[in-house]
Design a protein around this motif. Structure first.
Motif, PDB file in Angstrom:
ATOM      1  N   SER A   1      -2.476  10.118 -16.042  1.00 42.65           N
ATOM      2  CA  SER A   1      -1.416  10.516 -15.246  1.00 42.65           C
ATOM      3  C   SER A   1      -0.836   9.630 -14.388  1.00 42.65           C
ATOM      4  O   SER A   1      -1.181   8.578 -14.499  1.00 42.65           O
ATOM      5  N   VAL A   2       0.657   9.671 -14.566  1.00 43.01           N
ATOM      6  CA  VAL A   2       1.660   9.250 -13.219  1.00 43.01           C
ATOM      7  C   VAL A   2       2.068   9.885 -12.718  1.00 43.01           C
ATOM      8  O   VAL A   2       2.530  11.020 -12.722  1.00 43.01           O
ATOM      9  N   THR A   3       1.759   9.685 -10.945  1.00 49.85           N
ATOM     10  CA  THR A   3       2.233  10.784 -10.064  1.00 49.85           C
ATOM     11  C   THR A   3       3.593  10.156  -9.617  1.00 49.85           C
ATOM     12  O   THR A   3       2.881   8.952  -8.900  1.00 49.85           O
ATOM     13  N   LEU A   4       4.462  10.775  -8.808  1.00 48.81           N
ATOM     14  CA  LEU A   4       5.460  10.015  -8.250  1.00 48.81           C
ATOM     15  C   LEU A   4       6.262  10.661  -7.367  1.00 48.81           C
ATOM     16  O   LEU A   4       6.323  12.101  -7.501  1.00 48.81           O
ATOM     17  N   ALA A   5       6.157   9.935  -6.244  1.00 53.48           N
ATOM     18  CA  ALA A   5       6.003  11.394  -4.555  1.00 53.48           C
ATOM     19  C   ALA A   5       7.098  10.874  -3.703  1.00 53.48           C
ATOM     20  O   ALA A   5       7.570   9.761  -3.598  1.00 53.48           O
ATOM     21  N   LEU A   6       8.088  11.358  -3.417  1.00 52.63           N
ATOM     22  CA  LEU A   6       9.486  10.944  -2.584  1.00 52.63           C
ATOM     23  C   LEU A   6       9.261  11.765  -1.209  1.00 52.63           C
ATOM     24  O   LEU A   6       9.768  12.912  -1.445  1.00 52.63           O
ATOM     25  N   SER A   7       9.453  10.859  -0.530  1.00 48.06           N
ATOM     26  CA  SER A   7       9.678  11.736   1.104  1.00 48.06           C
ATOM     27  C   SER A   7      10.805  10.878   1.357  1.00 48.06           C
ATOM     28  O   SER A   7      11.186   9.958   1.094  1.00 48.06           O
ATOM     29  N   PRO A   8      11.628  11.352   2.896  1.00 49.40           N
ATOM     30  CA  PRO A   8      12.072  10.334   3.545  1.00 49.40           C
ATOM     31  C   PRO A   8      12.204   8.793   3.942  1.00 49.40           C
ATOM     32  O   PRO A   8      10.704   8.984   4.502  1.00 49.40           O
ATOM     33  N   GLY A   9      12.411   7.663   3.149  1.00 50.84           N
ATOM     34  CA  GLY A   9      12.202   7.070   3.000  1.00 50.84           C
ATOM     35  C   GLY A   9      11.051   5.696   2.755  1.00 50.84           C
ATOM     36  O   GLY A   9      11.311   4.455   2.914  1.00 50.84           O
ATOM     37  N   ARG A  10      10.254   6.557   1.654  1.00 47.95           N
ATOM     38  CA  ARG A  10       9.360   6.126   1.172  1.00 47.95           C
ATOM     39  C   ARG A  10       9.585   7.173  -0.110  1.00 47.95           C
ATOM     40  O   ARG A  10       8.806   7.808  -0.309  1.00 47.95           O
ATOM     41  N   LEU A  11       8.686   6.091  -1.093  1.00 47.07           N
ATOM     42  CA  LEU A  11       8.474   5.923  -2.559  1.00 47.07           C
ATOM     43  C   LEU A  11       7.275   5.708  -2.469  1.00 47.07           C
ATOM     44  O   LEU A  11       6.913   4.533  -2.966  1.00 47.07           O
ATOM     45  N   ILE A  12       6.073   6.888  -3.437  1.00 49.37           N
ATOM     46  CA  ILE A  12       4.702   6.352  -3.355  1.00 49.37           C
ATOM     47  C   ILE A  12       4.770   6.973  -5.179  1.00 49.37           C
ATOM     48  O   ILE A  12       5.039   7.445  -6.010  1.00 49.37           O
ATOM     49  N   VAL A  13       4.330   5.376  -5.569  1.00 46.67           N
ATOM     50  CA  VAL A  13       3.655   5.649  -7.669  1.00 46.67           C
ATOM     51  C   VAL A  13       2.337   5.614  -8.056  1.00 46.67           C
ATOM     52  O   VAL A  13       1.987   4.501  -7.542  1.00 46.67           O
ATOM     53  N   ARG A  14       1.937   6.409  -8.256  1.00 52.65           N
ATOM     54  CA  ARG A  14       0.386   6.211  -8.405  1.00 52.65           C
ATOM     55  C   ARG A  14       0.129   6.716  -9.377  1.00 52.65           C
ATOM     56  O   ARG A  14       0.025   7.712  -9.946  1.00 52.65           O
ATOM     57  N   ASN A  15      -0.861   5.980 -10.663  1.00 49.99           N
ATOM     58  CA  ASN A  15      -1.611   5.702 -12.436  1.00 49.99           C
ATOM     59  C   ASN A  15      -2.772   6.073 -11.859  1.00 49.99           C
ATOM     60  O   ASN A  15      -3.835   5.203 -11.605  1.00 49.99           O
ATOM     61  N   THR A  16      -3.346   6.859 -13.228  1.00 48.88           N
ATOM     62  CA  THR A  16      -4.826   6.304 -12.977  1.00 48.88           C
ATOM     63  C   THR A  16      -4.764   5.103 -14.046  1.00 48.88           C
ATOM     64  O   THR A  16      -3.963   4.957 -15.088  1.00 48.88           O
ATOM     65  N   GLY A  17      -5.998   4.519 -14.235  1.00 47.88           N
ATOM     66  CA  GLY A  17      -6.107   3.329 -14.968  1.00 47.88           C
ATOM     67  C   GLY A  17      -7.852   2.897 -15.175  1.00 47.88           C
ATOM     68  O   GLY A  17      -8.704   2.986 -14.120  1.00 47.88           O
ATOM     69  N   PRO A  18      -7.668   1.063 -14.937  1.00 51.70           N
ATOM     70  CA  PRO A  18      -9.028   0.756 -15.219  1.00 51.70           C
ATOM     71  C   PRO A  18      -9.247   0.801 -13.196  1.00 51.70           C
ATOM     72  O   PRO A  18      -8.302   0.112 -12.699  1.00 51.70           O
ATOM     73  N   VAL A  19     -10.458   0.597 -13.222  1.00 51.30           N
ATOM     74  CA  VAL A  19     -10.775  -0.192 -11.471  1.00 51.30           C
ATOM     75  C   VAL A  19     -10.331  -1.426 -11.434  1.00 51.30           C
ATOM     76  O   VAL A  19     -10.453  -2.473 -12.387  1.00 51.30           O
ATOM     77  N   LEU A  20      -9.223  -1.564 -10.304  1.00 48.72           N
ATOM     78  CA  LEU A  20      -8.935  -2.981 -10.312  1.00 48.72           C
ATOM     79  C   LEU A  20      -9.861  -3.470  -8.764  1.00 48.72           C
ATOM     80  O   LEU A  20     -10.538  -2.796  -8.246  1.00 48.72           O
ATOM     81  N   ASP A  21     -10.048  -4.684  -9.117  1.00 50.89           N
ATOM     82  CA  ASP A  21      -9.740  -5.537  -7.797  1.00 50.89           C
ATOM     83  C   ASP A  21      -8.702  -5.598  -5.997  1.00 50.89           C
ATOM     84  O   ASP A  21      -8.534  -6.131  -6.679  1.00 50.89           O
ATOM     85  N   PRO A  22      -9.999  -4.716  -5.313  1.00 49.79           N
ATOM     86  CA  PRO A  22      -8.629  -4.602  -4.610  1.00 49.79           C
ATOM     87  C   PRO A  22      -8.103  -6.147  -3.820  1.00 49.79           C
ATOM     88  O   PRO A  22      -6.665  -6.453  -2.922  1.00 49.79           O
ATOM     89  N   THR A  23      -8.595  -6.893  -3.840  1.00 49.62           N
ATOM     90  CA  THR A  23      -8.875  -8.284  -3.523  1.00 49.62           C
ATOM     91  C   THR A  23      -8.221  -8.557  -4.317  1.00 49.62           C
ATOM     92  O   THR A  23      -6.678 -10.218  -3.883  1.00 49.62           O
ATOM     93  N   GLN A  24      -7.852  -8.675  -5.205  1.00 50.10           N
ATOM     94  CA  GLN A  24      -6.617  -9.300  -6.765  1.00 50.10           C
ATOM     95  C   GLN A  24      -5.041  -8.522  -6.381  1.00 50.10           C
ATOM     96  O   GLN A  24      -4.518  -8.812  -6.940  1.00 50.10           O
ATOM     97  N   VAL A  25      -5.064  -7.428  -5.800  1.00 48.19           N
ATOM     98  CA  VAL A  25      -3.211  -6.249  -6.181  1.00 48.19           C
ATOM     99  C   VAL A  25      -2.681  -7.190  -5.751  1.00 48.19           C
ATOM    100  O   VAL A  25      -1.482  -7.420  -6.268  1.00 48.19           O
ATOM    101  N   HIS A  26      -2.687  -8.044  -4.402  1.00 45.17           N
ATOM    102  CA  HIS A  26      -1.178  -8.037  -4.222  1.00 45.17           C
ATOM    103  C   HIS A  26      -0.920  -9.306  -4.623  1.00 45.17           C
ATOM    104  O   HIS A  26       0.276 -10.379  -4.347  1.00 45.17           O
ATOM    105  N   THR A  27      -1.564 -10.033  -5.686  1.00 47.80           N
ATOM    106  CA  THR A  27      -1.399 -11.170  -6.677  1.00 47.80           C
ATOM    107  C   THR A  27      -0.513 -11.175  -7.932  1.00 47.80           C
ATOM    108  O   THR A  27       0.631 -11.405  -8.720  1.00 47.80           O
ATOM    109  N   PHE A  28       0.256  -8.906  -8.233  1.00 45.04           N
ATOM    110  CA  PHE A  28       0.523  -8.614  -8.842  1.00 45.04           C
ATOM    111  C   PHE A  28       2.188  -8.950  -8.441  1.00 45.04           C
ATOM    112  O   PHE A  28       2.561  -8.416  -9.429  1.00 45.04           O
ATOM    113  N   VAL A  29       1.899  -9.510  -7.597  1.00 42.73           N
ATOM    114  CA  VAL A  29       4.308  -9.271  -7.297  1.00 42.73           C
ATOM    115  C   VAL A  29       4.456 -10.831  -7.690  1.00 42.73           C
ATOM    116  O   VAL A  29       5.090 -10.937  -7.436  1.00 42.73           O
ATOM    117  N   GLU A  30       3.269 -11.961  -8.352  1.00 43.76           N
ATOM    118  CA  GLU A  30       3.386 -12.773  -8.366  1.00 43.76           C
ATOM    119  C   GLU A  30       4.665 -12.915  -9.689  1.00 43.76           C
ATOM    120  O   GLU A  30       4.045 -12.844 -10.731  1.00 43.76           O
TER     121      GLU A  30
END
Length: 363
Positions: A281-310
């Motif tokens: 599933s994918v959840t898309l929530a929009l509130s004033p000034g903020r957009l949140i997109v959340r998905n199910t999926g494999p467990v990710l390493d929290p220390t590595q997610v910041h590298t996904f924007v490279e």
């Protein structure tokens, strides 16, 4: 053939100029004091002095003798001050300029490509320590940029080479045994591989365009942009067996319609393609000034997610060419917003985009 005439010009270093300034200041100050003293004695009456003690047989000096002695001693004093100013000023200027010499040495090392050296001046906070800290911060940013550029260049060359290598392999196999080839399937695979190369090039061009131009921002209703992008996205999700849930509120932000549409598309596509597959599933929530997109999926390493924007960054569960979130991050930066990626405890990723709010101007 005569050799060109080389003219030599003396190099007045900052240390030498400071030394001459110190010495000159002392000489001028000494000269002013000597002139004041000379003027004071000029008002002394011009007649022989009488000793205060009549028994003192030594003759009292006249005004002329006093003035002559004043001029002579003043000349000696000014010469002494000049020497003190030159010697003391030279050592004092050298001590004061030592931090600048360290900064210069670091700049010379950086000019050769060595960015690992840091000055790290300590002691009293002054202009030199401020300059040192600024220079060190600049080196940090440069080193990070060059490291990112090297990774980008290596990954880009690999990603652009892969589709061509795959197509060449398929064509070589087809040429070697043309009678046993499934031509429709071959054409389909060639088209998919070619499209992958086109997508990579287009994404690279989009990143380059955002890096080289300013974007005009206007008040826009982000919810309208999201609703415009949803039909295509939900169709892709439905084909992958993934459900999309939305909770949209009105959200007016300062933005560019085309770029925000690309931002929403990339975020939701990333959530769809990096999911559990059928049943996710994918959840898309929009509130004033903020957009949140959340998905199910494999467990990710929290220390590595910041590298996904490279650019070309891929987690070990994902697919694609790794430019979607890089483009999202650049769009968010262009809109003076923030992008926060968080690994969900039960698996998947939550992307939160915060943009400056605005007010729609009615016609």
């Amino acid at each position: 053939m005569s050799s060109p005439l080389i003219t030599w010009r003396p190099r007045l270093t900052v240390r030498l100029r400071l030394t001459l300034s110190y010495a000159g200041l002392l000489v001028v100050a000494g000269g002013v004091m000597a002139c004041i003293l000379w003027l004071v004695f000029r008002i002394v009456p011009n007649y022989p002095f009488i000793a205060a003690n009549p028994r003192d047989e030594r003759p009292a000096p006249t005004r002329g003798e006093i003035l002559d002695l004043t001029v002579k001693l003043s000349a000696y004093a000014i010469g002494f001050l000049a020497i003190v100013g030159l010697v003391g000023g030279w050592f004092l200027a050298g001590r004061m300029l030592k931090p600048l010499q360290e900064i210069t040495a670091a700049a010379q090392r950086a000019s050769t490509g060595a960015l690992d050296h840091r000055i790290g001046l300590t002691g009293i906070r002054d202009e030199f320590t401020d300059l040192s800290d600024t220079f060190d911060a600049m080196l940090d940013r440069l080193q990070a940029s060059f490291d990112q550029y090297r990774r980008f260049a290596a990954n880009a060359s690999h990603e652009l080479r892969t589709p061509h290598a795959v197509m060449k392999t398929m064509l070589d196999v087809a040429q070697a045994d043309p009678e046993h080839q499934d031509v429709p399937e071959l054409v389909k695979r060639l088209a998919e591989t070619n499209q992958r190369g086109i997508d990579i090039v287009e994404a690279l061009l989009s990143l380059a365009a955002l890096n080289n131009r300013e974007v005009e921002l206007d008040p826009l209703d982000l919810s309208a942009i999201v609703r415009t992008a949803l039909p295509v996205l939900t169709s892709e999700a439905r084909a992958a067996g993934i459900t999309v849930e939305t909770a949209l509120a009105e959200s007016v932000v300062e933005g560019n319609e085309i770029l925000l549409h690309q931002l929403v598309t990339n975020l939701v596509q990333n959530a769809i393609r990096h999911n559990l597959g059928p049943g996710g599933s994918v959840t898309l929530a929009l509130s004033p000034g903020r957009l949140i997109v959340r998905n199910t999926g494999p467990v990710l390493d929290p220390t590595q997610v910041h590298t996904f924007v490279e650019p070309f960054a891929k987690d070990r569960y994902g697919a694609g060419h790794g430019l979607g979130l890089a483009l999202v991050a650049r769009i968010v930066e262009t809109h003076h917003g923030t992008l926060d990626l968080t690994a969900n405890p039960n698996g998947g990723l939550t992307a939160t985009v915060t943009l400056p709010s605005a007010e729609l101007v009615s016609d």
